[in-house]
Design a protein around this motif. Structure first.
Motif, mmCIF file in Angstrom:
data_model
loop_
_atom_site.group_PDB
_atom_site.id
_atom_site.type_symbol
_atom_site.label_atom_id
_atom_site.label_comp_id
_atom_site.label_asym_id
_atom_site.label_seq_id
_atom_site.Cartn_x
_atom_site.Cartn_y
_atom_site.Cartn_z
ATOM 1 N N ARG A 198 -9.422 21.905 -13.942
ATOM 2 C CA ARG A 198 -10.159 21.131 -12.973
ATOM 3 C C ARG A 198 -10.782 19.745 -13.462
ATOM 4 N N PRO A 199 -11.204 19.644 -14.483
ATOM 5 C CA PRO A 199 -11.742 18.172 -14.952
ATOM 6 C C PRO A 199 -10.380 17.261 -14.988
ATOM 7 N N ALA A 200 -9.226 17.652 -15.377
ATOM 8 C CA ALA A 200 -8.280 16.585 -15.166
ATOM 9 C C ALA A 200 -8.163 16.251 -13.772
ATOM 10 N N LEU A 201 -7.696 17.207 -13.205
ATOM 11 C CA LEU A 201 -7.346 17.065 -11.601
ATOM 12 C C LEU A 201 -8.498 16.175 -10.783
ATOM 13 N N GLY A 202 -9.747 16.566 -11.159
ATOM 14 C CA GLY A 202 -10.817 15.710 -10.437
ATOM 15 C C GLY A 202 -10.970 14.272 -11.048
ATOM 16 N N GLU A 203 -10.489 13.982 -12.095
ATOM 17 C CA GLU A 203 -10.396 12.541 -12.728
ATOM 18 C C GLU A 203 -9.216 11.864 -11.955
ATOM 19 N N GLU A 204 -8.092 12.358 -11.848
ATOM 20 C CA GLU A 204 -7.025 12.017 -11.334
ATOM 21 C C GLU A 204 -7.375 11.456 -9.694
ATOM 22 N N LEU A 205 -7.828 12.699 -9.126
ATOM 23 C CA LEU A 205 -8.133 12.353 -7.670
ATOM 24 C C LEU A 205 -9.215 11.221 -7.681
ATOM 25 N N ARG A 206 -10.101 11.165 -8.594
ATOM 26 C CA ARG A 206 -11.175 10.035 -8.548
ATOM 27 C C ARG A 206 -10.559 8.750 -8.675
ATOM 28 N N ARG A 207 -9.507 8.545 -9.637
ATOM 29 C CA ARG A 207 -8.822 7.337 -9.973
ATOM 30 C C ARG A 207 -8.027 6.849 -8.609
ATOM 31 N N ALA A 208 -7.291 7.968 -7.948
ATOM 32 C CA ALA A 208 -6.510 7.585 -6.720
ATOM 33 C C ALA A 208 -7.448 6.927 -5.722
ATOM 34 N N ARG A 209 -8.540 7.551 -5.518
ATOM 35 C CA ARG A 209 -9.607 7.375 -4.372
ATOM 36 C C ARG A 209 -10.193 6.172 -4.762
ATOM 37 N N ASP A 210 -10.459 5.756 -5.994
ATOM 38 C CA ASP A 210 -11.128 4.245 -6.371
ATOM 39 C C ASP A 210 -9.989 3.044 -6.019
ATOM 40 N N PHE A 211 -8.489 3.487 -6.522
ATOM 41 C CA PHE A 211 -7.407 2.736 -6.522
ATOM 42 C C PHE A 211 -7.159 2.259 -4.999
ATOM 43 N N LEU A 212 -7.333 3.301 -3.891
ATOM 44 C CA LEU A 212 -6.871 3.129 -2.586
ATOM 45 C C LEU A 212 -8.242 2.501 -1.955
ATOM 46 N N ALA A 213 -9.507 2.849 -2.459
ATOM 47 C CA ALA A 213 -10.568 2.043 -1.829
ATOM 48 C C ALA A 213 -10.509 0.474 -2.146
ATOM 49 N N GLN A 214 -9.933 0.224 -3.263
ATOM 50 C CA GLN A 214 -9.827 -1.262 -3.704
ATOM 51 C C GLN A 214 -8.750 -1.966 -2.721
ATOM 52 N N LEU B 201 0.781 -1.292 0.129
ATOM 53 C CA LEU B 201 0.048 -0.102 0.123
ATOM 54 C C LEU B 201 0.785 1.210 0.013
ATOM 55 N N LEU B 202 1.923 1.298 0.877
ATOM 56 C CA LEU B 202 2.819 2.462 0.821
ATOM 57 C C LEU B 202 3.561 2.629 -0.295
ATOM 58 N N CYS B 203 3.881 1.637 -1.192
ATOM 59 C CA CYS B 203 4.514 1.859 -2.473
ATOM 60 C C CYS B 203 3.553 2.106 -3.520
ATOM 61 N N ASP B 204 2.318 1.694 -3.392
ATOM 62 C CA ASP B 204 1.021 2.253 -4.270
ATOM 63 C C ASP B 204 0.925 3.628 -4.096
ATOM 64 N N VAL B 205 1.056 4.102 -3.039
ATOM 65 C CA VAL B 205 0.640 5.452 -2.716
ATOM 66 C C VAL B 205 1.625 6.144 -3.047
ATOM 67 N N CYS B 206 3.024 5.720 -2.998
ATOM 68 C CA CYS B 206 4.186 6.716 -3.552
ATOM 69 C C CYS B 206 4.288 6.765 -4.873
ATOM 70 N N VAL B 207 3.668 5.646 -5.597
ATOM 71 C CA VAL B 207 3.858 5.661 -7.065
ATOM 72 C C VAL B 207 2.739 6.782 -7.665
ATOM 73 N N ILE B 208 1.256 6.658 -7.083
ATOM 74 C CA ILE B 208 0.319 7.442 -7.331
ATOM 75 C C ILE B 208 0.631 8.906 -7.132
ATOM 76 N N GLU B 209 1.449 9.118 -6.022
ATOM 77 C CA GLU B 209 1.942 10.624 -5.766
ATOM 78 C C GLU B 209 2.804 10.937 -6.877
ATOM 79 N N ALA B 210 3.973 10.078 -7.135
ATOM 80 C CA ALA B 210 4.875 10.357 -8.098
ATOM 81 C C ALA B 210 4.249 10.824 -9.608
#
Length: 69
Positions: free
Chosen positions: A30-46, A7-16
């Protein structure tokens, strides 16, 4: 521990990846940023669901072993 490490490695990859994409022109809209944040939330939730499942399986196995002892 392995799941925590993953999980820590994945979070670092997402941030990078996010920081790399942020350096691209037009990414900070804003649309691109929102999409990236949604993808990160979905990934971390999974990842959280997967970690919970692994933890539950481990606890069930250890409980079964303790009952046999």
């Amino acid at each position: 521990m392995e799941n925590v490490s993953d999980l820590l490695c994945d979070v670092c990859v997402i941030e990078a990846l996010y920081r790399c994409r942020l350096s691209l022109s037009g990414f900070a809209t804003r649309p691109a940023l929102g999409e990236e944040l949604r993808r990160a939330r979905d990934f971390l939730a999974q990842h959280a669901r997967d970690t919970e499942l692994c933890g539950r399986i481990l606890l069930e196995r250890l409980t079964a072993e303790a009952e046999r002892a």
